[in-house]
Design a protein around this motif. Structure first.
Motif, PDB file in Angstrom:
ATOM      1  N   GLN A  13      10.587   8.797   6.414  1.00  0.00           N
ATOM      2  CA  GLN A  13      10.350   9.841   5.418  1.00  0.00           C
ATOM      3  C   GLN A  13       8.888  10.270   5.409  1.00  0.00           C
ATOM      4  N   LEU A  14       7.998   9.278   5.464  1.00  0.00           N
ATOM      5  CA  LEU A  14       6.563   9.592   5.452  1.00  0.00           C
ATOM      6  C   LEU A  14       6.188  10.443   6.660  1.00  0.00           C
ATOM      7  N   ILE A  15       6.646  10.025   7.843  1.00  0.00           N
ATOM      8  CA  ILE A  15       6.296  10.744   9.070  1.00  0.00           C
ATOM      9  C   ILE A  15       6.859  12.169   9.035  1.00  0.00           C
ATOM     10  N   GLU A  16       8.096  12.318   8.571  1.00  0.00           N
ATOM     11  CA  GLU A  16       8.703  13.654   8.477  1.00  0.00           C
ATOM     12  C   GLU A  16       7.913  14.554   7.535  1.00  0.00           C
ATOM     13  N   GLN A  17       7.566  14.000   6.373  1.00  0.00           N
ATOM     14  CA  GLN A  17       6.846  14.759   5.355  1.00  0.00           C
ATOM     15  C   GLN A  17       5.481  15.230   5.865  1.00  0.00           C
ATOM     16  N   VAL A  18       4.754  14.294   6.454  1.00  0.00           N
ATOM     17  CA  VAL A  18       3.402  14.614   6.919  1.00  0.00           C
ATOM     18  C   VAL A  18       3.466  15.611   8.073  1.00  0.00           C
ATOM     19  N   ASN A  48      -5.508   5.535   7.578  1.00  0.00           N
ATOM     20  CA  ASN A  48      -4.660   4.370   7.371  1.00  0.00           C
ATOM     21  C   ASN A  48      -3.845   4.667   6.116  1.00  0.00           C
ATOM     22  N   PRO A  49      -2.534   4.930   6.272  1.00  0.00           N
ATOM     23  CA  PRO A  49      -1.805   5.485   5.124  1.00  0.00           C
ATOM     24  C   PRO A  49      -1.712   4.565   3.910  1.00  0.00           C
ATOM     25  N   TYR A  50      -1.343   3.294   4.124  1.00  0.00           N
ATOM     26  CA  TYR A  50      -0.955   2.471   2.976  1.00  0.00           C
ATOM     27  C   TYR A  50      -1.998   1.468   2.479  1.00  0.00           C
ATOM     28  N   ARG A  51      -3.031   1.191   3.272  1.00  0.00           N
ATOM     29  CA  ARG A  51      -3.990   0.160   2.865  1.00  0.00           C
ATOM     30  C   ARG A  51      -4.844   0.638   1.687  1.00  0.00           C
ATOM     31  N   VAL A  52      -4.968  -0.214   0.684  1.00  0.00           N
ATOM     32  CA  VAL A  52      -5.810   0.101  -0.478  1.00  0.00           C
ATOM     33  C   VAL A  52      -7.125  -0.666  -0.406  1.00  0.00           C
ATOM     34  N   SER A  53      -7.081  -1.893   0.113  1.00  0.00           N
ATOM     35  CA  SER A  53      -8.302  -2.685   0.282  1.00  0.00           C
ATOM     36  C   SER A  53      -8.122  -3.621   1.474  1.00  0.00           C
ATOM     37  N   TRP A  95       1.842  11.149  -2.388  1.00  0.00           N
ATOM     38  CA  TRP A  95       0.394  11.011  -2.603  1.00  0.00           C
ATOM     39  C   TRP A  95      -0.336  10.976  -1.254  1.00  0.00           C
ATOM     40  N   ILE A  96       0.180  10.204  -0.308  1.00  0.00           N
ATOM     41  CA  ILE A  96      -0.432  10.135   1.031  1.00  0.00           C
ATOM     42  C   ILE A  96      -0.371  11.509   1.710  1.00  0.00           C
ATOM     43  N   THR A  97       0.778  12.163   1.591  1.00  0.00           N
ATOM     44  CA  THR A  97       0.940  13.494   2.198  1.00  0.00           C
ATOM     45  C   THR A  97      -0.077  14.475   1.622  1.00  0.00           C
ATOM     46  N   ASN A  98      -0.316  14.397   0.318  1.00  0.00           N
ATOM     47  CA  ASN A  98      -1.301  15.278  -0.324  1.00  0.00           C
ATOM     48  C   ASN A  98      -2.715  15.026   0.176  1.00  0.00           C
ATOM     49  N   ILE A  99      -3.020  13.780   0.477  1.00  0.00           N
ATOM     50  CA  ILE A  99      -4.352  13.450   1.007  1.00  0.00           C
ATOM     51  C   ILE A  99      -4.537  14.077   2.386  1.00  0.00           C
ATOM     52  N   VAL A 100      -3.521  13.931   3.231  1.00  0.00           N
ATOM     53  CA  VAL A 100      -3.593  14.545   4.562  1.00  0.00           C
ATOM     54  C   VAL A 100      -3.738  16.064   4.424  1.00  0.00           C
ATOM     55  N   ALA A 101      -2.952  16.649   3.509  1.00  0.00           N
ATOM     56  CA  ALA A 101      -2.994  18.105   3.304  1.00  0.00           C
ATOM     57  C   ALA A 101      -4.391  18.556   2.871  1.00  0.00           C
ATOM     58  N   GLU A 102      -5.037  17.767   2.026  1.00  0.00           N
ATOM     59  CA  GLU A 102      -6.384  18.118   1.555  1.00  0.00           C
ATOM     60  C   GLU A 102      -7.348  18.257   2.736  1.00  0.00           C
ATOM     61  N   VAL A 103      -7.262  17.326   3.687  1.00  0.00           N
ATOM     62  CA  VAL A 103      -8.150  17.360   4.851  1.00  0.00           C
ATOM     63  C   VAL A 103      -7.772  18.502   5.801  1.00  0.00           C
TER      64      VAL A 103
END
Length: 382
Positions: free
Chosen positions: A215-220, A103-108, A157-165
């Motif tokens: 932009q998010l979808i392209e980046q990821v 879930n890309p944007y949810r924090v809580s 930041w979200i893209t980096n999280i996906v990249a980590e996995v």
């Protein structure tokens, strides 16, 4: 099958979190997961969409996100094992693929004083919550804390999280669900300042918001393909892209539209080849006039036809056997005839490559048992 961890909807068992012995807790969580995988295998399920980032926390040892509280009851507490690695090992052993679902944007999931206190307490942790590290990225929308999708650094930041996995695990795919811009009538996202800073070149705030999601979808998409081209990238959007009353290219429906409400131009992503697959959530029966299952399935089949994007249809297992004034067909003969019609359409439409059920724990509910038995007969031919 989608397997949700947010609010412990499908896993881990709520009871496991109250066990004082870490060893017993780990054993209970692992056994609950392998039992579920055995059940999925017996049903003929070949892919699980496992929610590894339900909010601003992780179900793997991340250097960016704190550990998820769904595992231990406390944000940032090491559960004593790596749930994502365990899931991958056990699924692959059974011939089941695993897509990491983010879930890309949810924090809580809420904004209660208790949640706020828990997020603030992560300041001493490494990593701490994004809530305390980047307070300026955080907004409230839909009665939750979320990241503002208009902030470029938040998308990085979200893209980096996906990249980590993707780098760290032998996953088969990555999936984003339909939570892009998520607002509710009484709790809209206040991104006026962000719009002033980044959006003034756009004709409207809506166009700017769609650009941000794009932009998010392209980046990821680009990042996954650079790291591991074999890892699939997919999105599971709300079932309606746009209604024909708003756009001649839209579907003959009257439902909430992803383009206008989540600011997600899902059709464009398919056309541009940014996704390996799209899995629209078609959670309505054939008889639901405002958003008919067959109308939407055929509309999506036409969208993917000239592209290389595969189409999987998200089906509403959670509605099967449930009384509903607007959708009484889910109750007829345990929901089997409706389910059969949906699966028959999926299997007879060349552009539809499969069906995904929402969500795992509904396999274990009394109201779905006729449907589950039907699925076993239909899918597990071994």
């Amino acid at each position: 099958m989608w397997l949700a961890t947010v609010s412990r909807l499908d896993w881990p068992p709520v009871s496991s979190v109250n066990i004082s012995s870490p060893e017993l807790r780990i054993n209970q969580q692992k056994k609950a997961l392998t039992d579920k995988l055995d059940n999925l295998k017996s049903l003929g399920i070949n892919t699980v969409f496992f929610q590894v980032k339900p909010d601003g926390t992780a179900l793997w040892p991340s250097k960016i996100l704190p550990w998820s509280d769904v595992l231990t009851g406390n944000i940032g507490q090491d559960p004593g094992y790596d749930p994502l690695q365990f899931m991958l090992d056990e699924s692959h052993k059974r011939g089941i693929k695993v897509h990491a679902w983010f879930n890309p944007y949810r924090v809580s999931t809420n904004t209660t004083p208790r949640t706020l206190a828990e997020l603030n307490q992560t300041l001493s942790l490494n990593p701490a919550s994004v809530y305390v590290l980047h307070r300026d990225w955080i907004r409230t929308a839909g009665d939750r804390y979320v990241l503002d999708p208009g902030i470029p650094e938040a998308r990085d930041w979200i893209t980096n999280i996906v990249a980590e996995v993707v780098k760290g695990y032998d996953i088969d795919g990555v999936q984003f669900d339909d939570y892009f811009y998520t607002e509710s009538p009484g709790s809209a996202l206040n991104d006026n300042q962000t719009f002033k800073k980044y959006g003034l070149a756009f004709n409207s705030k809506a166009d700017w918001r769609r650009h941000n999601t794009q932009q998010l979808i392209e980046q990821v998409s680009r990042t996954i393909k650079q790291l591991k081209p074999g890892v699939e990238f997919g999105v599971s959007p709300a079932g309606v892209w746009r209604n024909r009353s708003f756009d001649p290219m839209g579907s003959d429906t009257r439902g909430a539209a992803a383009y206008d409400e989540s600011f997600a131009d899902t059709r464009k992503w398919v056309q541009q080849g940014l996704l390996d697959y799209i899995a629209p959530q078609l959670y309505w029966p054939f008889a639901r006039d405002a958003a008919r299952y067959d109308v939407l399935a055929k509309w999506w089949a036409d969208v993917v036809k000239p592209t290389n994007t595969r189409l999987y249809i998200g089906v509403a297992l959670y509605k099967v056997g449930e009384p509903s004034k607007n959708e009484p067909d889910w109750m007829v003969r345990g929901g089997v005839p409706e389910l059969k019609k949906q699966l028959d359409l999926n299997e007879s439409t060349p552009q539809i490559n499969g069906t995904i059920l929402f969500r795992e724990n509904y396999l274990n509910q009394p109201q779905t048992q006729e449907a589950v038995n039907y699925l076993k007969q239909r899918w597990n031919q071994s």
